[in-house]
Write a protein that holds these residues in place. Sequence first.
Motif, PDB file in Angstrom:
ATOM      1  N   ASN A  55       0.830  -1.208   0.000  1.00  0.00           N
ATOM      2  CA  ASN A  55       0.000   0.000   0.000  1.00  0.00           C
ATOM      3  C   ASN A  55       0.858   1.250   0.000  1.00  0.00           C
ATOM      4  OD1 ASN A  55      -2.340  -1.457   0.045  1.00  0.00           O
ATOM      5  ND2 ASN A  55      -2.517  -1.436   2.273  1.00  0.00           N
ATOM      6  N   LYS A  56       0.412   2.251  -0.685  1.00  0.00           N
ATOM      7  CA  LYS A  56       1.075   3.547  -0.629  1.00  0.00           C
ATOM      8  C   LYS A  56       0.787   4.185   0.714  1.00  0.00           C
ATOM      9  CE  LYS A  56       0.777   4.276  -5.605  1.00  0.00           C
ATOM     10  NZ  LYS A  56       0.270   5.124  -6.690  1.00  0.00           N
ATOM     11  N   PRO A  57       1.679   5.051   1.223  1.00  0.00           N
ATOM     12  CA  PRO A  57       1.512   5.594   2.576  1.00  0.00           C
ATOM     13  C   PRO A  57       0.259   6.420   2.765  1.00  0.00           C
ATOM     14  CG  PRO A  57       3.292   6.698   1.393  1.00  0.00           C
ATOM     15  CD  PRO A  57       2.914   5.496   0.588  1.00  0.00           C
ATOM     16  N   TYR A  58      -0.327   6.938   1.684  1.00  0.00           N
ATOM     17  CA  TYR A  58      -1.497   7.790   1.845  1.00  0.00           C
ATOM     18  C   TYR A  58      -2.806   7.012   1.733  1.00  0.00           C
ATOM     19  CZ  TYR A  58      -1.250   7.691  -3.264  1.00  0.00           C
ATOM     20  OH  TYR A  58      -1.172   7.293  -4.568  1.00  0.00           O
ATOM     21  N   GLU A  59      -2.748   5.703   1.462  1.00  0.00           N
ATOM     22  CA  GLU A  59      -3.969   4.916   1.332  1.00  0.00           C
ATOM     23  C   GLU A  59      -4.493   4.493   2.700  1.00  0.00           C
ATOM     24  OE1 GLU A  59      -3.500   2.812  -3.030  1.00  0.00           O
ATOM     25  OE2 GLU A  59      -2.759   1.765  -1.260  1.00  0.00           O
ATOM     26  N   PRO A 103      -0.769  11.893  11.607  1.00  0.00           N
ATOM     27  CA  PRO A 103      -0.092  12.073  12.897  1.00  0.00           C
ATOM     28  C   PRO A 103       1.393  12.379  12.740  1.00  0.00           C
ATOM     29  CG  PRO A 103      -0.369   9.740  12.440  1.00  0.00           C
ATOM     30  CD  PRO A 103      -1.046  10.471  11.313  1.00  0.00           C
ATOM     31  N   ILE A 104       1.885  13.323  13.545  1.00  0.00           N
ATOM     32  CA  ILE A 104       3.325  13.608  13.575  1.00  0.00           C
ATOM     33  C   ILE A 104       3.767  13.736  15.033  1.00  0.00           C
ATOM     34  CG2 ILE A 104       3.328  14.809  11.342  1.00  0.00           C
ATOM     35  CD1 ILE A 104       3.641  17.439  13.005  1.00  0.00           C
ATOM     36  N   MET A 145      11.063  10.354   9.388  1.00  0.00           N
ATOM     37  CA  MET A 145      10.954  10.257   7.942  1.00  0.00           C
ATOM     38  C   MET A 145       9.634   9.625   7.509  1.00  0.00           C
ATOM     39  SD  MET A 145      13.358  11.788   6.501  1.00  0.00           S
ATOM     40  CE  MET A 145      12.947  11.249   4.843  1.00  0.00           C
ATOM     41  N   ASN A 146       9.054   8.750   8.346  1.00  0.00           N
ATOM     42  CA  ASN A 146       7.775   8.126   7.968  1.00  0.00           C
ATOM     43  C   ASN A 146       6.685   9.177   7.797  1.00  0.00           C
ATOM     44  OD1 ASN A 146       8.807   5.552   7.921  1.00  0.00           O
ATOM     45  ND2 ASN A 146       8.260   5.106  10.045  1.00  0.00           N
ATOM     46  N   THR A 159       4.451  14.072   2.048  1.00  0.00           N
ATOM     47  CA  THR A 159       4.869  14.357   0.671  1.00  0.00           C
ATOM     48  C   THR A 159       4.145  13.446  -0.328  1.00  0.00           C
ATOM     49  OG1 THR A 159       6.805  12.898   0.937  1.00  0.00           O
ATOM     50  CG2 THR A 159       7.124  15.250   1.342  1.00  0.00           C
ATOM     51  N   ALA A 160       3.831  12.220   0.089  1.00  0.00           N
ATOM     52  CA  ALA A 160       3.080  11.322  -0.797  1.00  0.00           C
ATOM     53  C   ALA A 160       1.687  11.873  -1.061  1.00  0.00           C
ATOM     54  CB  ALA A 160       2.994   9.917  -0.176  1.00  0.00           C
ATOM     55  N   HIS A 161       1.060  12.439  -0.046  1.00  0.00           N
ATOM     56  CA  HIS A 161      -0.252  13.069  -0.221  1.00  0.00           C
ATOM     57  C   HIS A 161      -0.162  14.219  -1.212  1.00  0.00           C
ATOM     58  CE1 HIS A 161      -2.888  11.033   2.558  1.00  0.00           C
ATOM     59  NE2 HIS A 161      -2.005  11.121   3.527  1.00  0.00           N
ATOM     60  N   LEU A 162       0.853  15.047  -1.063  1.00  0.00           N
ATOM     61  CA  LEU A 162       1.013  16.206  -1.946  1.00  0.00           C
ATOM     62  C   LEU A 162       1.260  15.763  -3.385  1.00  0.00           C
ATOM     63  CD1 LEU A 162       3.218  18.466   0.385  1.00  0.00           C
ATOM     64  CD2 LEU A 162       0.790  18.765  -0.153  1.00  0.00           C
TER      65      LEU A 162
END
Length: 218
Positions: A2-6, A98-99, A106-107, A113-116
């Motif tokens: 899965n991509k990180p934004y899914e 979440p941050i 980096m996660n 950045t994947a969302h953007l």
Amino acid sequence: MNKPYEKRSLFPYLFYDFAIVTGVIPGLLFHRPKIRYETPAARKRIRSGALLIANHVGLIDPMIMMYTVWYRRHRFICLKELFETRAGWLLDRFLCIPIDRENFGMNSFREITAHLKAGHLVSMFPEGHVNEQGGGPMQTLKSGMILMAMKGGAPIIPMYFKKRKHWYQRIQIMVGEAVDIKKLYGEKPTMKQIEELTRILYEKEEMLRCSLEQEEKR
């Protein structure tokens, strides 16, 4: 993989869209936000990936940003600790990211950045916390937003809203013109240029604040 934004959910936007229809639209009628724009170019609808930033004066600030850009789904950057509370389930359904403010890894950076890159709208408050001055000058902005937008290939769109003194007052909002990092500094700006751009964005927010105050006096 899965991509990180899914999202894990089969219907990732069902809850979000239902909440918008039942919550934000009535909120528009109740708060009656008055939206102004710095320039005619700032009126253009946001069609692709962008990082939306604003001052932070209260708990309803995310709602105000959603009022302003009502035609897009927002992915708000939130503190990791909030996801560990009972509100965590709700934040996840509202597409929040979440941050860890103390140890930004980096996660989180890759997910944002994947969302953007995917053309999503990421919204944040670069002051990092609520400004107790409530509508006055902004506090120092975090330069990490520059790196996020740069890596995600997205412009930064500033906006400013003034804290209301009374619940019945209209929310006053000023939207600025998008700042394109690539056009200003190319593909790989230096650290000095990143610091300079952070200062420019701070000054731009202050200009929006002054413009909003001038408009209110007219």
